[in-house]
Design a protein around this motif. Structure first.
Motif, PDB file in Angstrom:
ATOM      1  N   HIS A 166       7.598   5.614  11.032  1.00  0.00           N
ATOM      2  CA  HIS A 166       8.004   5.797  12.430  1.00  0.00           C
ATOM      3  C   HIS A 166       9.525   5.716  12.561  1.00  0.00           C
ATOM      4  O   HIS A 166      10.147   6.533  13.235  1.00  0.00           O
ATOM      5  CB  HIS A 166       7.344   4.741  13.317  1.00  0.00           C
ATOM      6  CG  HIS A 166       7.739   4.820  14.740  1.00  0.00           C
ATOM      7  ND1 HIS A 166       7.364   5.861  15.566  1.00  0.00           N
ATOM      8  CD2 HIS A 166       8.498   3.996  15.505  1.00  0.00           C
ATOM      9  CE1 HIS A 166       7.867   5.673  16.774  1.00  0.00           C
ATOM     10  NE2 HIS A 166       8.557   4.553  16.760  1.00  0.00           N
ATOM     11  N   SER A 172       4.010   0.475   6.195  1.00  0.00           N
ATOM     12  CA  SER A 172       4.263   1.893   5.905  1.00  0.00           C
ATOM     13  C   SER A 172       4.389   2.693   7.189  1.00  0.00           C
ATOM     14  O   SER A 172       5.251   3.563   7.307  1.00  0.00           O
ATOM     15  CB  SER A 172       3.127   2.474   5.060  1.00  0.00           C
ATOM     16  OG  SER A 172       3.074   1.854   3.814  1.00  0.00           O
ATOM     17  N   TYR A 173       3.537   2.394   8.159  1.00  0.00           N
ATOM     18  CA  TYR A 173       3.586   3.095   9.433  1.00  0.00           C
ATOM     19  C   TYR A 173       4.915   2.833  10.144  1.00  0.00           C
ATOM     20  O   TYR A 173       5.543   3.752  10.658  1.00  0.00           O
ATOM     21  CB  TYR A 173       2.417   2.666  10.323  1.00  0.00           C
ATOM     22  CG  TYR A 173       2.473   3.276  11.695  1.00  0.00           C
ATOM     23  CD1 TYR A 173       2.132   4.610  11.896  1.00  0.00           C
ATOM     24  CD2 TYR A 173       2.906   2.537  12.786  1.00  0.00           C
ATOM     25  CE1 TYR A 173       2.204   5.183  13.152  1.00  0.00           C
ATOM     26  CE2 TYR A 173       2.981   3.104  14.043  1.00  0.00           C
ATOM     27  CZ  TYR A 173       2.625   4.419  14.224  1.00  0.00           C
ATOM     28  OH  TYR A 173       2.703   4.984  15.462  1.00  0.00           O
ATOM     29  N   ARG A 174       5.350   1.570  10.164  1.00  0.00           N
ATOM     30  CA  ARG A 174       6.637   1.246  10.805  1.00  0.00           C
ATOM     31  C   ARG A 174       7.783   1.982  10.122  1.00  0.00           C
ATOM     32  O   ARG A 174       8.680   2.492  10.784  1.00  0.00           O
ATOM     33  CB  ARG A 174       6.875  -0.257  10.768  1.00  0.00           C
ATOM     34  CG  ARG A 174       6.081  -1.003  11.775  1.00  0.00           C
ATOM     35  CD  ARG A 174       6.428  -2.472  11.772  1.00  0.00           C
ATOM     36  NE  ARG A 174       5.588  -3.181  12.704  1.00  0.00           N
ATOM     37  CZ  ARG A 174       5.149  -4.407  12.523  1.00  0.00           C
ATOM     38  NH1 ARG A 174       5.504  -5.079  11.431  1.00  0.00           N
ATOM     39  NH2 ARG A 174       4.377  -4.982  13.419  1.00  0.00           N
ATOM     40  N   LEU A 232      -0.351  -1.041   5.210  1.00  0.00           N
ATOM     41  CA  LEU A 232      -0.470   0.125   6.077  1.00  0.00           C
ATOM     42  C   LEU A 232       0.433   0.001   7.296  1.00  0.00           C
ATOM     43  O   LEU A 232       1.127   0.951   7.667  1.00  0.00           O
ATOM     44  CB  LEU A 232      -1.927   0.308   6.511  1.00  0.00           C
ATOM     45  CG  LEU A 232      -2.229   1.519   7.382  1.00  0.00           C
ATOM     46  CD1 LEU A 232      -1.926   2.809   6.619  1.00  0.00           C
ATOM     47  CD2 LEU A 232      -3.682   1.492   7.822  1.00  0.00           C
TER      48      LEU A 232
END
Length: 181
Positions: free
Chosen positions: A36, A31-33, A28
């Motif tokens: 972003h 994936s967020y990085r 997670l």
């Protein structure tokens, strides 16, 4: 009424669950990085495309100062004379410098991806600083001491990085032998 209790996890099940949860959290975060980073690049690209909104002003600046053809500094007296003769020139110049300042601030704050902005506008940033440096310094001297500072610092950073890059090797040179000599 009979109360039903869920089965208790024994120690090996808890370890597997903790391993699985940790693995999912790492996925997670990655994936967020990635998302972003993609959003920063997309925001930078969108901001660069908004440069078209000031194209009319750029044409006016080109008509007055030949900004697209020359990289020479423009004397402050020439800029002031053109601004006095046509208020649109000052507006166009300020819109251009303010736009570049907004991009530079966005890069510093991580809103925009600096590499995307650099690839698209590095030459224009440097040329604008060179051409309008006298005007920028003049505006700083009359009470706006930090006006367009982020823009100037980013242009200088890119210029220093460009100068620090090693020169590209000449083509046709293999093992120190130059076939043209």
């Amino acid at each position: 009424m009979e109360q039903i209790n869920p089965p208790a996890f024994d120690f090996p099940d808890r370890r597997r669950w903790a391993f699985f949860a940790t693995r999912q959290l790492r996925f997670l975060v990655a994936s967020y990085r990635d998302l972003h980073d993609w959003n920063r690049r997309k925001a930078a690209q969108d901001a660069i495309e908004k440069y078209r909104d000031v194209q009319e002003e750029n044409l006016l600046l080109h008509d007055k100062f030949r900004v697209m053809e020359s990289n020479d500094p423009i004397p402050l007296s020439d800029i002031q004379a053109e601004c006095a003769g046509d208020a649109g020139v000052r507006t166009a110049l300020h819109r251009r410098l303010n736009y570049f300042e907004a991009l530079a601030v966005g890069c510093r704050q991580g809103v925009y991806d600096e590499d995307v902005v650099r690839v698209a506008l590095e030459d224009m940033f440097g040329r604008s600083i060179t051409q309008f440096k006298a005007y920028i310094d003049h505006r700083r001297g009359v009470g706006q001491k930090n006006v367009w500072r982020e823009f100037e610092q980013l242009a200088e950073k890119w210029e220093a990085a460009r100068e620090a890059r090693p020169p590209r090797p000449l083509t046709g040179i293999v093992g120190g032998n130059n076939p043209t000599t």
